[in-house]
Design an enzyme around this catalytic site. Structure first.
Site, mmCIF file in Angstrom:
data_model
loop_
_atom_site.group_PDB
_atom_site.id
_atom_site.type_symbol
_atom_site.label_atom_id
_atom_site.label_comp_id
_atom_site.label_asym_id
_atom_site.label_seq_id
_atom_site.Cartn_x
_atom_site.Cartn_y
_atom_site.Cartn_z
ATOM 1 N N ARG B 256 0.862 -1.192 0.000
ATOM 2 C CA ARG B 256 0.000 0.000 0.000
ATOM 3 C C ARG B 256 0.897 1.239 0.000
ATOM 4 N NH1 ARG B 256 -2.760 0.898 5.232
ATOM 5 N NH2 ARG B 256 -1.512 2.787 5.254
ATOM 6 N N HIS B 260 -3.987 4.754 4.301
ATOM 7 C CA HIS B 260 -5.139 3.833 4.323
ATOM 8 C C HIS B 260 -6.338 4.492 3.654
ATOM 9 C CE1 HIS B 260 -8.389 1.291 5.726
ATOM 10 N NE2 HIS B 260 -8.891 2.295 6.414
ATOM 11 N N TYR B 269 3.491 5.592 10.865
ATOM 12 C CA TYR B 269 3.842 4.196 11.181
ATOM 13 C C TYR B 269 4.620 3.486 10.079
ATOM 14 C CZ TYR B 269 -0.525 3.797 8.547
ATOM 15 O OH TYR B 269 -1.495 3.929 7.598
#
Lengths: 326, 358
Positions: B256, B260, B269
């Protein structure tokens, strides 16, 4: 005419609709060869074959999720959850999808499913086998919740549930599955899914109940009559949508109302009925509305379940107090 | 010893990260028109993503979930499926949806907070986006059952992310699909992240494909950034399912290379160096290199294609912005086929009280 118990009436309603519509499938745990742990689907696999009546793996969420997928593609899915106490594993599928699919897709995909589940206490079953959490489902937009209280109404309401184009939670009061027979014509006639049934006419007090509790409620009305109190008895039958107009009509006549249910009291369906009576008919009331219900406790295991469940005597006591109110 | 099947999981790749072909393509794929069509879908999806993020930033749509870096999966799914197969998507499958009749303006409508975006005008049977993670897998087995019941040789194709494979619905669906011999293809978009939780915290399983083996479902891993490997393997799996009537699982390995959703900030993160490495493997660059070396793809053609795709998207955005709003009270009308009396009363109350909402 056939003399059928409620469980037989359910079995015949299923068979009647299976014969009428080839797109109906019935499935769940132990519904096939075994015919269901209460025998609701007894003989159906023999008549309709394993293609239409079959056992699934033991997975409630997948059973209901699968029903949704089937229904979206033109089938009518009748899923059995073996006991209401086990329906919670499937709650995400019921609330997040079954109840919302039509709205989410603006009617492009629909969800004509019936979720049958035996519910209620009084059969001395193990823990989790005696739940009455109909109010949880009645709270959810998009669902219908139906509870029969006699063989004939079980037959007609189940047929209506199967023919309804939206998801129906059909809760079967297992304590009265075999409690007496009724003459039923296997004619495939549906009963309305938005009307309650006046089982006894009276002028002094309205008693509203549903499911197995109708038994104690009718008995209470009978004994109250001996004391000179003429009770009207209403079987709510369709918990959602709730036919408040019939209840208001009755309370306008009697001026008094007692709601009897086995489920816990707080936020039970009785609270909704009381609230709507207060909103729409408070001036017709001659006494405060009373609720005779289970307690806000866990349903006790069976040694003590009789303490929890409303008894005929509790209903009578509450009715007399209501009549005496000044 | 009981042996279910070989516990080694095959990993399939046709293009390396430089776009070099590692083995000969099947004849059906050795077709310049098709190879360019695949590239066009990758670009179209990427540009739509960028446009949608901009529309979110300017308040024209709400939160949006990107597919960036994962376009090859959806591109291949859409290309491999038959029109009368049924697709049960999650929220990174735009590349598939647009090949199956869902329009960009419908996708924008959905993310713009309008249910009508899921009432696909040209796609009657596919599911709309599913938000509660993994629940769609259960719907897929029901769809697969219906297809089998109706004696069709079609397949229910369902997708989910790696995080979804931790959920009960994932295991229940795989188990039921296998036990009941249902024609379902499970495709896992393993993009290494479930919002901020990395895969190694999600599972101790060596691969996600191994989870299928336990359910009795054959499974492979495919390079999810290699659109050719994805297309070849999905096509093969679909054919196998049509023949056998039994399920199959493909774990697509990707990354990814985006947040998100637009409400997320992956820099909190995600290690920047790891991200830079992942970007080198992304599917567009790889396929473009392949086209350049094999099919004389030029910068000029590339620019023209980007321009063409952006124009197609801009036109869709225009159409989206010109949709008339829903009528007030429409949200009552689709709860049931017929509005029950009590709900009708609420709707009437709402309409009468509309001035309180203005």
């Amino acid at each position: 005419m056939n003399d059928w118990t409620m469980i037989e009436a359910i079995n015949h309603a299923l068979a009647n609709q299976m014969r009428a519509n080839e797109n109906i499938v019935i499935f769940g745990e132990d519904v096939g060869v075994n015919g269901g742990v209460f025998r609701a689907t007894d003989g159906l696999q023999t008549e309709f074959g394993e293609r239409r009546v079959f056992d699934t793996p033991l997975a409630e969420s997948a059973i209901i999720g699968m029903s949704i997928g089937m229904a979206s593609q033109g089938l009518i899915a009748i899923a059995e959850i073996q006991f209401m106490g086990f329906i919670y594993s499937a709650i995400d599928q019921i609330l997040s999808h079954a109840a919302r699919l039509r709205n989410r897709t603006r009617g492009r995909l629909t969800c004509p499913i019936v979720i049958r589940a035996p519910f209620g206490g009084g059969i001395h079953a193990p823990e989790h086998h005696s739940e009455s959490t109909e109010a949880m489902f009645a709270h959810i937009p998009g669902l219908r919740v139906v509870i029969p209280s006699s063989p004939a109404r079980a037959y007609g309401l189940l047929i209506a549930a199967i023919q309804d184009p939206d998801p129906v939670i059909f809760l079967e009061p297992k304590r009265i599955y075999r409690d007496g027979k009724q003459a039923i014509d296997d004619n495939g006639q549906a009963l309305p899914l938005d009307s309650c049934f006046v089982l006894r006419e009276g002028v002094d007090i309205t008693l509203v109940s549903w499911g197995a509790m109708m038994k104690e409620t009718l008995e209470a009305a009978k004994q109250l009559a001996q004391k000179g109190i003429d009770a009207e008895v209403i079987d709510l039958a369709t918990i959602k949508p709730l036919d408040i107009d019939s209840i208001i009509a009755s309370v306008n006549k009697t001026g008094r109302c007692i709601i009897v249910h086995e489920a816990a009291r707080t936020c039970g369906v009785g609270a909704e009925i009381a609230a709507q009576l207060a909103e729409k008919s408070i001036t017709s009331l001659l006494a405060p509305i009373q609720r005779v219900t289970g307690y806000d406790t866990v349903m006790p295991m069976f040694k003590n379940e009789h303490f929890y469940m409303p008894s005929t005597q509790r209903i009578i006591y509450s009715a007399i107090k209501t009549m005496e109110y000044r | 010893m009981n042996t279910q099947q070989n516990l080694n999981i095959e990993f399939s790749q046709y293009l390396d990260i430089n776009g070099t072909l590692l083995k000969p393509l099947p004849a059906t794929l050795d077709n310049e028109e098709l190879l360019i069509a695949l590239y066009r879908l990758l670009v179209l999806t990427r540009l739509f993503d960028e446009t949608a993020v901009n529309l979110q930033r300017t308040g024209i749509i709400g939160t949006y979930a990107q597919s960036k870096g994962q376009e090859a999966i959806g591109t291949a799914i859409g290309r491999a499926m038959l029109a009368d197969d049924v697709f049960i998507p999650y929220y990174r499958d735009i590349a598939t949806q647009i090949q199956r009749g869902v329009s960009f303006e419908e996708i924008l409508q959905y993310w713009g907070g309008d249910e009508r975006g899921s009432n696909f005008a040209d796609q009657p049977n596919d599911f709309s986006l599913c938000v509660p993670i993994a629940t769609q897998l259960c719907h897929a087995i029901g769809v697969a059952f219906a297809l089998k019941f109706q004696s069709k040789r079609n397949v229910a194709v369902v997708t989910c992310g790696d995080g979804a494979t931790s959920k009960g619905d994932f295991y229940e669906s795989l188990n039921m699909a296998a036990a009941m011999h249902l024609p379902a293809l499970f495709i896992i978009n393993n993009n290494q992240w479930a919002i901020s939780v990395p895969l190694h915290q999600q599972t101790a399983s060596k691969t996600i494909a191994h989870k299928a083996i336990g359910a009795g479902i054959p499974a492979i891993q495919v390079d999810g950034n290699d659109v050719l490997a994805m297309l070849i393997n999905i096509s093969k799996a679909l054919e196998q399912i049509r023949q056998s009537g039994k399920p199959f699982l493909i774990e697509a390995i990707t990354y990814r290379i985006c947040d998100h959703t637009t409400a997320d900030d992956a820099s909190r993160y995600m290690d920047a160096d790891v991200l830079q490495e992942a970007i080198k493997k992304e599917p567009l660059i790889r396929h473009k290199r392949f086209l350049s070396t094999q099919h004389f793809w030029t910068e000029e053609k590339d620019k023209a294609l980007y321009h063409d795709c952006q124009q197609q998207i801009d036109e869709a955005v225009d159409r989206y912005q010109n949709f008339p709003p829903q009528a007030a009270g429409d949200f009552f009308d689709y709860m049931y086929e017929q509005l029950p009396a009590d709900l009708l009363e609420q709707k009437q109350g709402f309409i009468q009280g509309l001035k309180h909402h203005e």
